[in-house]
Enzyme design. Structure first.
Site, PDB file in Angstrom:
ATOM      1  N   GLU A 286       0.781  -1.241   0.000  1.00 54.12           N
ATOM      2  CA  GLU A 286       0.000   0.000   0.000  1.00 54.12           C
ATOM      3  C   GLU A 286       0.814   1.293   0.000  1.00 54.12           C
ATOM      4  O   GLU A 286       0.313   2.330   0.454  1.00 54.12           O
ATOM      5  CB  GLU A 286      -0.908  -0.006   1.229  1.00 54.12           C
ATOM      6  N   GLU A 320      -5.576  -2.739  -0.547  1.00 51.91           N
ATOM      7  CA  GLU A 320      -4.451  -1.787  -0.591  1.00 51.91           C
ATOM      8  C   GLU A 320      -4.959  -0.352  -0.639  1.00 51.91           C
ATOM      9  O   GLU A 320      -4.410   0.532   0.006  1.00 51.91           O
ATOM     10  CB  GLU A 320      -3.534  -2.072  -1.788  1.00 51.91           C
ATOM     11  N   HIS A 323      -6.029   0.896   2.745  1.00 50.09           N
ATOM     12  CA  HIS A 323      -4.891   1.235   3.615  1.00 50.09           C
ATOM     13  C   HIS A 323      -4.579   2.735   3.566  1.00 50.09           C
ATOM     14  O   HIS A 323      -3.903   3.245   4.462  1.00 50.09           O
ATOM     15  CB  HIS A 323      -3.640   0.482   3.181  1.00 50.09           C
TER      16      HIS A 323
HETATM   17  N1  TRP Z   1       1.117  -4.421   3.890  1.00 47.63           N
HETATM   18  C1  TRP Z   1       0.948  -5.416   2.867  1.00 47.63           C
HETATM   19  C2  TRP Z   1      -0.539  -5.698   2.839  1.00 47.63           C
HETATM   20  O1  TRP Z   1      -1.093  -6.343   3.654  1.00 47.63           O
HETATM   21  C3  TRP Z   1       1.696  -6.679   3.138  1.00 47.63           C
HETATM   22  C4  TRP Z   1       3.028  -6.808   2.503  1.00 47.63           C
HETATM   23  C5  TRP Z   1       3.313  -6.650   1.218  1.00 47.63           C
HETATM   24  C6  TRP Z   1       4.224  -7.226   3.105  1.00 47.63           C
HETATM   25  N2  TRP Z   1       4.643  -6.935   1.009  1.00 47.63           N
HETATM   26  C7  TRP Z   1       5.203  -7.298   2.149  1.00 47.63           C
HETATM   27  C8  TRP Z   1       4.560  -7.556   4.383  1.00 47.63           C
HETATM   28  C9  TRP Z   1       6.497  -7.698   2.413  1.00 47.63           C
HETATM   29  C10 TRP Z   1       5.852  -7.955   4.677  1.00 47.63           C
HETATM   30  C11 TRP Z   1       6.806  -8.025   3.696  1.00 47.63           C
HETATM   31  O2  TRP Z   1      -1.247  -5.202   2.062  1.00 47.63           O
HETATM   32 ZN    ZN Z   2      -2.661  -4.996   4.331  1.00 49.74          ZN
END
Ligand code: TRP
Ligand code: ZN
Length: 883
Positions: A286, A320, A323
């Site tokens: 996001e 996303e 977020h």
């Molecule tokens: N914040 C992301 C989601 O939930 C998750 C995520 C994407 C992530 N890439 C990552 C977490 C790499 C840890 C490592 O939408």
């Molecule tokens: Zn997320």
């Protein structure tokens, strides 16, 4: 690129040459939180881009934090990078030190400008964290701690900065240059170079930074926000893929609109970019104004994506986007608060998908995921509360517990408050904490204040791990029905004793004679044991409880199978109807596996299930999407949860035997359903999607009951298919059969889609996940297939995750399934530790598996922890799994 052909990997060689003594990584504890000593209100980044050599100059304006501990040492986190040059207030300095990977600089005043230059090799970055090359383009992944692989920085979510980014690079290689926020300037340089400057006005933590450079093409539209702002929306893909982006773009528009209507949240920039990349560790990310996606959650057209794929694209695009408020405008104070953004955002994407399609079907799908992915976490060695208390590697805590149980916990607050009052709570939350790095406690407090709930005891849902077990006893006293409920939260690692939690249960009592009830009630069980009386029943009613799955608990109730058959046919809550059907099957299969079934009892159990199943097939009031849901049997993973120590192969065998029995018993109705559904022409409408769903479900049962005849029927479906849902459904069934059609269809499918990576992933996955008795041989062969590579997480997951969740093959008595996954983890760890660690929990279930298999699983875990130079990711998961 295959790992074997990867040129130079400095990390690997270091590890191989000088295996350091095994060292336990530091444990990070929630209670040790300290505010940052230094803040970074502004940062300017300058990238000189190259696929195998990128230079980064970072200028940080740092300020002593009045709320910090007053130290004059500035600690900037790094990970496998070295400073090329360091300057303070424009003067080069030499008195910096490294502490492990971190850079320490002594500062004399309260505010300074720090300049650090780093040199990166994105092409050699196989971990896919930080800046890396994918398919000839450059992209970043910074959550959770990837920014420190790009430059030195206080890489923690409570340090918020305004970012200005400049990048320059070869225009032919990188025609498109993107970063967060808005593009403020761009121009041409010498020797075919060009540059762009981007500015993001919204202060953000480093994990939300993003940059993308490459040959990309956009599908574009605009959106008018409720405040009258016109936003440019782009979905960027590699040239050639643009024909498969309409659904993603449409989902994005729907997401912006829905968040305005449902949560009152407006988008806050003039530009929103999504970029699809082929090499990605997770689903999507996001980053502010520049979401980066795994191609599998962007690209969709009828020929290459199933109906399930379309739904997944819509759900992840929504997730996303949502977020932007739940995560970006209000972010997390520290990583222990991850569920603050993830649990809430999953709930938001679930509600969104429910509104876009069928609410009832969506709820069932969400519960199915919870039960097959989260319940096993809660009952295993890696169990943790939705707000964990400690970790070694935060990447290991992006779990079904933090995400999906986290969503259930917030959903319970919404159920108790009602949607309207819940909205007052979320409004207050966004208003109070906009621009801040908040905690789960802040969220609960805002809901408490805004919605007018007392959540004192409810907070236990954040601190206690384990799935509560709720026992229900029903007693009839004259015309009064009394439900006595008891709850127990099982012990989990580090939490031997648990307190009772508030459990909101939606209940309805059905009159047997009329098949109706006089209204649903919400009861909240707050004590270890409590009784609830309901007046006005001459005869004992049929109890429908935890309707809509109002609480993420396991209900135990001794009941007459006839009552379950009744609910499966009559309950007006679709989830409860599904649940009755599931319970009927769970009880039968658990007893069958136990060896406790006499021939008559087996016959009686099958008859009850058969009766309910036949009713589902025949019920004209049901839409096909729901019918398809009701036809799905509980997963082996969920069934295994019901048994203290199980033999998964036995569960699998009994489950398949039941499928075969249903397939034979209902053969005529199933064949008629398959014929009826096959006549429905392709469209994206619900009725046509439903037809496709029951079509393949019918095939699944027929194949179990009459494999030889069904091979021809499946091949006919494959040949007639004008869309991926039908084609994949038929191929899935064929992949499990020992029939000549199997090879023919697999070869045809591969030849047809050889140049489409996402569809080739399906081809690997269908074979590794099949019911075929020789899956393990197939996997061994597929690992040598020229299209297999350890360098691409989607491909690795397609082959090996499909195997790890295929109970028949993974739990093969030989132990070959365990060895295959153990071996994979050891080989993948040096390449991509984050993805490698995701496979460990499959082996970590050994305590709940019969002793012979358990010993084989342990053996693999022991070999893993003995491997020299193991990553923190895999070490934490494997050592905790050994216990
Ligand atoms: N914040 C992301 C989601 O939930 C998750 C995520 C994407 C992530 N890439 C990552 C977490 C790499 C840890 C490592 O939408
Ligand atoms: Zn997320």
């Amino acid at each position: 690129m295959d790992i074997a052909s990867r040129p130079s990997q400095p990390e690997d060689t270091q590890v191989a040459d000088a295996a350091p003594p095994p060292q336990t990584p530091a444990v990070i504890r929630r209670e040790d939180y300290q505010p940052p000593a230094w803040l970074v209100p502004e940062i300017a980044l300058d990238f000189a881009l190259g696929l195998d050599a990128t230079r980064v100059v970072a200028k940080l304006s740092v300020q002593r934090n009045p709320a910090g501990n007053g130290t004059s040492t500035l600690r900037l986190n790094g990970d496998q990078i070295v400073p090329v040059a360091v300057a303070v207030d424009g003067e080069a300095v030499n008195d910096w030190r490294l502490d492990g990977d971190d850079l320490l600089v002594e500062l004399s005043g309260d505010a300074h400008e720090i300049t650090v230059e780093t040199a990166l090799n994105p092409a050699a970055n196989s971990q896919l964290m930080g800046l890396y090359a994918s398919n000839g383009m450059l992209c970043t992944q910074c959550e959770a701690e990837g920014f420190r692989r790009i430059t030195f920085f206080p890489d923690r979510p409570d340090v918020l900065s305004t970012y200005s980014v400049r990048m320059s690079g070869d225009k032919a290689t990188f025609p498109i240059l993107l970063a967060n926020g808005n593009c403020t300037a761009s121009g041409e340089g010498e020797d075919g170079m060009h540059w762009a400057e981007w500015h993001d006005p919204w202060p953000k933590p480093s994990y939300l930074f993003a940059l993308v450079a490459g040959d990309l093409i956009a599908n574009h539209t605009t959106f008018q926000t409720m405040g009258g702002r016109t936003v440019d929306l782009n979905v960027w893909v590699r040239p050639g893929d643009e024909g498969r982006t309409d659904h993603a773009l449409e989902s994005l528009v729907n997401s912006l609109k829905w968040d305005e209507e449902t949560f009152g949240r407006e988008y806050d920039l003039d530009l929103f970019n999504i970029v699809a990349v082929s090499d990605f560790n997770m689903g999507a990310m996001e980053n502010k104004g520049l979401n980066v996606f795994n191609t599998r959650y962007v690209l969709a057209d009828p020929d290459t994506a199933t109906d399930g794929d379309y739904d997944a694209v819509e759900g992840v695009i929504g997730h996303e986007y949502f977020h932007n408020w739940s995560g970006n405008r209000v972010t997390c104070r520290d990583w222990f608060q991850l569920s603050l953004k993830e649990g809430f955002t999953v709930l938001r994407d679930q509600l969104f998908s429910a509104d876009m399609g069928s609410e009832a079907v969506k709820r069932i799908e969400d519960v199915r995921i919870l039960r097959s992915a989260q319940f096993p976490e809660d009952s295993g060695p890696l169990a943790h509360p939705i707000r964990p208390d400690s970790y070694q590697e935060i990447s290991n805590f992006y779990t079904a517990t933090v995400y999906n149980k986290g969503a259930e916990v917030i959903r319970m607050m919404r159920t108790m408050a009602g949607a309207e009052r819940f909205r007052k709570g979320t409004d207050l939350y966004f208003e109070r904490h906009d621009g801040e790095a908040a905690t789960c406690e802040d969220f609960v407090k805002a809901i408490e204040d805004g919605a007018g709930l007392d959540l004192t005891q409810f907070r236990l849902w954040y601190s206690q791990a384990g799935t509560p077990q709720v026992r229900v006893e029903q007693v009839q006293n004259g015309t009064e029905t009394v439900l006595t409920l008891t709850q127990a939260v099982p012990a989990t690692p580090g939490q031997p004793e648990k307190q009772p939690m508030p459990i909101p249960l939606r209940v309805a009592l059905f009159d047997r004679a009329t098949g109706t009830h006089s209204g649903e009630q919400l009861i909240v069980l707050t004590k270890a044991e409590d009784s609830f009386a309901f007046a006005g029943f001459k005869t004992a009613p049929v109890v429908s409880i935890n309707r809509g799955y109002s609480a993420p608990v396991a209900i135990e109730m001794d009941r007459d199978p006839a009552d379950l058959v009744f609910l499966a046919a009559h309950d007006d809550d679709s989830f409860a109807r599904y649940e009755a059907m599931q319970s009927l099957v769970v009880r039968h299969l658990v007893a069958a596996v136990d060896g406790a079934l006499s021939d008559e009892a087996r016959e009686a159990g099958q008859q009850a299930i058969g009766q309910a199943f036949a009713a589902v097939l025949a019920d004209e009031a049901l839409d096909d999407l729901m019918r398809g849901e009701l036809m799905i049997l509980p997963s082996v993973a969920y069934l295994a949860e019901q048994i203290l120590v199980s033999d998964p192969s036995a569960i699998h065998a009994e489950r398949e035997a039941l499928k075969a029995w249903l397939g034979r018993t209902c053969a005529e109705a199933l064949a008629a359903m398959h014929d009826r559904a096959s006549a429905v022409p392709y469209s994206r409408e619900a009725a046509a999607r439903g037809a496709r769903k029951v079509k393949t479900q019918a095939l699944v049962y027929l194949a179990a009951g009459q494999p030889q005849q069904t091979a021809a029927r499946a091949m006919a479906q494959y040949r007639a298919a004008d869309n991926m849902t039908d084609r994949q459904g038929a191929l899935m069934v064929l992949a499990g059969l020992d029939a000549p059609e199997r090879e023919e269809a697999l070869a045809d499918f591969y030849a047809r889609y050889a140049d489409n990576a996402l569809v080739v992933d399906k081809w690997f996955s269908l074979q590794a996940g099949s019911l075929h008795p020789r899956v393990l041989d197939h996997v061994r062969e597929l690992a040598k297939h020229p299209a297999f590579t350890m360098g691409n997480p989607n491909r690795v997951r397609a082959l090996y995750m499909a195997l790890a969740v295929n109970p028949g093959a993974f739990h093969d008595a030989s132990g070959e399934g365990y060895r295959t996954i153990g071996d994979l983890i050891r080989r993948l760890d040096p390449v991509n530790p984050q993805t490698a660690a995701r496979f460990v929990p499959a082996l970590g279930r050994w305590r709940r598996i019969e002793p012979v298999r358990a010993a084989l699983m342990r053996e693999e875990l022991e070999k893993i922890v003995a491997q020299a130079g193991l990553s923190r990711d895999v070490f934490e998961q494997a050592s905790k799994s050994l216990g």
